[in-house]
Design a protein around this motif. Sequence first.
Motif, mmCIF file in Angstrom:
data_model
loop_
_atom_site.group_PDB
_atom_site.id
_atom_site.type_symbol
_atom_site.label_atom_id
_atom_site.label_comp_id
_atom_site.label_asym_id
_atom_site.label_seq_id
_atom_site.Cartn_x
_atom_site.Cartn_y
_atom_site.Cartn_z
ATOM 1 N N ASP A 54 -34.270 -6.719 -6.435
ATOM 2 C CA ASP A 54 -34.731 -5.668 -7.347
ATOM 3 C C ASP A 54 -36.170 -5.252 -7.085
ATOM 4 O OD1 ASP A 54 -35.331 -7.745 -10.326
ATOM 5 O OD2 ASP A 54 -35.947 -7.942 -8.241
ATOM 6 N N GLY A 55 -36.716 -5.671 -5.939
ATOM 7 C CA GLY A 55 -37.995 -5.145 -5.500
ATOM 8 C C GLY A 55 -39.238 -5.920 -5.875
ATOM 9 N N ARG A 56 -39.097 -7.088 -6.463
ATOM 10 C CA ARG A 56 -40.285 -7.885 -6.757
ATOM 11 C C ARG A 56 -40.821 -8.493 -5.477
ATOM 12 N NH1 ARG A 56 -38.378 -12.104 -9.847
ATOM 13 N NH2 ARG A 56 -36.246 -11.373 -9.515
ATOM 14 N N ILE A 57 -42.136 -8.478 -5.329
ATOM 15 C CA ILE A 57 -42.779 -8.832 -4.069
ATOM 16 C C ILE A 57 -43.815 -9.919 -4.272
ATOM 17 C CG2 ILE A 57 -44.373 -7.943 -2.317
ATOM 18 C CD1 ILE A 57 -42.908 -5.244 -2.551
ATOM 19 N N ASN A 58 -43.893 -10.802 -3.286
ATOM 20 C CA ASN A 58 -44.939 -11.813 -3.253
ATOM 21 C C ASN A 58 -45.473 -11.950 -1.832
ATOM 22 O OD1 ASN A 58 -45.421 -13.314 -5.894
ATOM 23 N ND2 ASN A 58 -43.194 -13.254 -5.804
ATOM 24 N N TYR A 59 -46.749 -12.300 -1.745
ATOM 25 C CA TYR A 59 -47.407 -12.475 -0.453
ATOM 26 C C TYR A 59 -48.135 -13.808 -0.403
ATOM 27 C CZ TYR A 59 -46.762 -7.421 -0.039
ATOM 28 O OH TYR A 59 -46.227 -6.163 0.022
ATOM 29 N N ALA A 60 -48.204 -14.364 0.792
ATOM 30 C CA ALA A 60 -49.092 -15.499 1.012
ATOM 31 C C ALA A 60 -50.532 -15.022 0.889
ATOM 32 C CB ALA A 60 -48.837 -16.093 2.392
ATOM 33 N N ASP A 61 -51.387 -15.907 0.452
ATOM 34 C CA ASP A 61 -52.786 -15.530 0.258
ATOM 35 C C ASP A 61 -53.422 -15.007 1.550
ATOM 36 O OD1 ASP A 61 -53.589 -18.181 -2.119
ATOM 37 O OD2 ASP A 61 -52.688 -16.200 -2.398
ATOM 38 N N ALA A 62 -52.987 -15.532 2.682
ATOM 39 C CA ALA A 62 -53.598 -15.170 3.957
ATOM 40 C C ALA A 62 -53.368 -13.710 4.344
ATOM 41 C CB ALA A 62 -53.069 -16.072 5.066
ATOM 42 N N VAL A 63 -52.344 -13.078 3.763
ATOM 43 C CA VAL A 63 -52.012 -11.698 4.149
ATOM 44 C C VAL A 63 -52.122 -10.728 2.985
ATOM 45 C CG1 VAL A 63 -50.456 -12.623 5.909
ATOM 46 C CG2 VAL A 63 -49.518 -11.847 3.716
ATOM 47 N N LYS A 64 -52.391 -11.231 1.809
ATOM 48 C CA LYS A 64 -52.451 -10.383 0.614
ATOM 49 C C LYS A 64 -53.494 -9.288 0.777
ATOM 50 C CE LYS A 64 -51.496 -12.818 -2.894
ATOM 51 N NZ LYS A 64 -51.566 -13.787 -4.026
ATOM 52 N N GLY A 65 -53.095 -8.071 0.465
ATOM 53 C CA GLY A 65 -54.000 -6.941 0.588
ATOM 54 C C GLY A 65 -53.989 -6.281 1.957
#
Length: 113
Positions: A54-65
């Motif tokens: 349903d489109g919820r997203i998470n990123y590792a801190d190293a790549v966030k942004g």
Amino acid sequence: QVQLVESGGGLVQPGGSLRLSCAASGSIFSIYELGWYRRTPGKQRVLVATITADGRINYADAVKGRFTISRDNAKNTVYLQMNSLKPEDTAVYYCNKFPITDWGQGTQVTVSS
């Protein structure tokens, strides 16, 4: 059984961008949570980004942004837009679903001047 084919890697200078694609076949793609991983020599695969059905997203801190994951269910494809690349982003990148299925070949990303 899902088959995964990653593409879009290459050699890029620091600060550059790449867009990775992962095409899936053989199953109902849209129902799965999907993830991008990367592995450097001698180390285990590390999860860098996930996107749920349903489109919820998470990123590792190293790549966030810097990295953006997206999916196109009509094309059975998941993408990873990588901006502001750093030498430490150099790795083989893989995609997979949850639960994990057989790994594809991955695509090499090299960030170097």
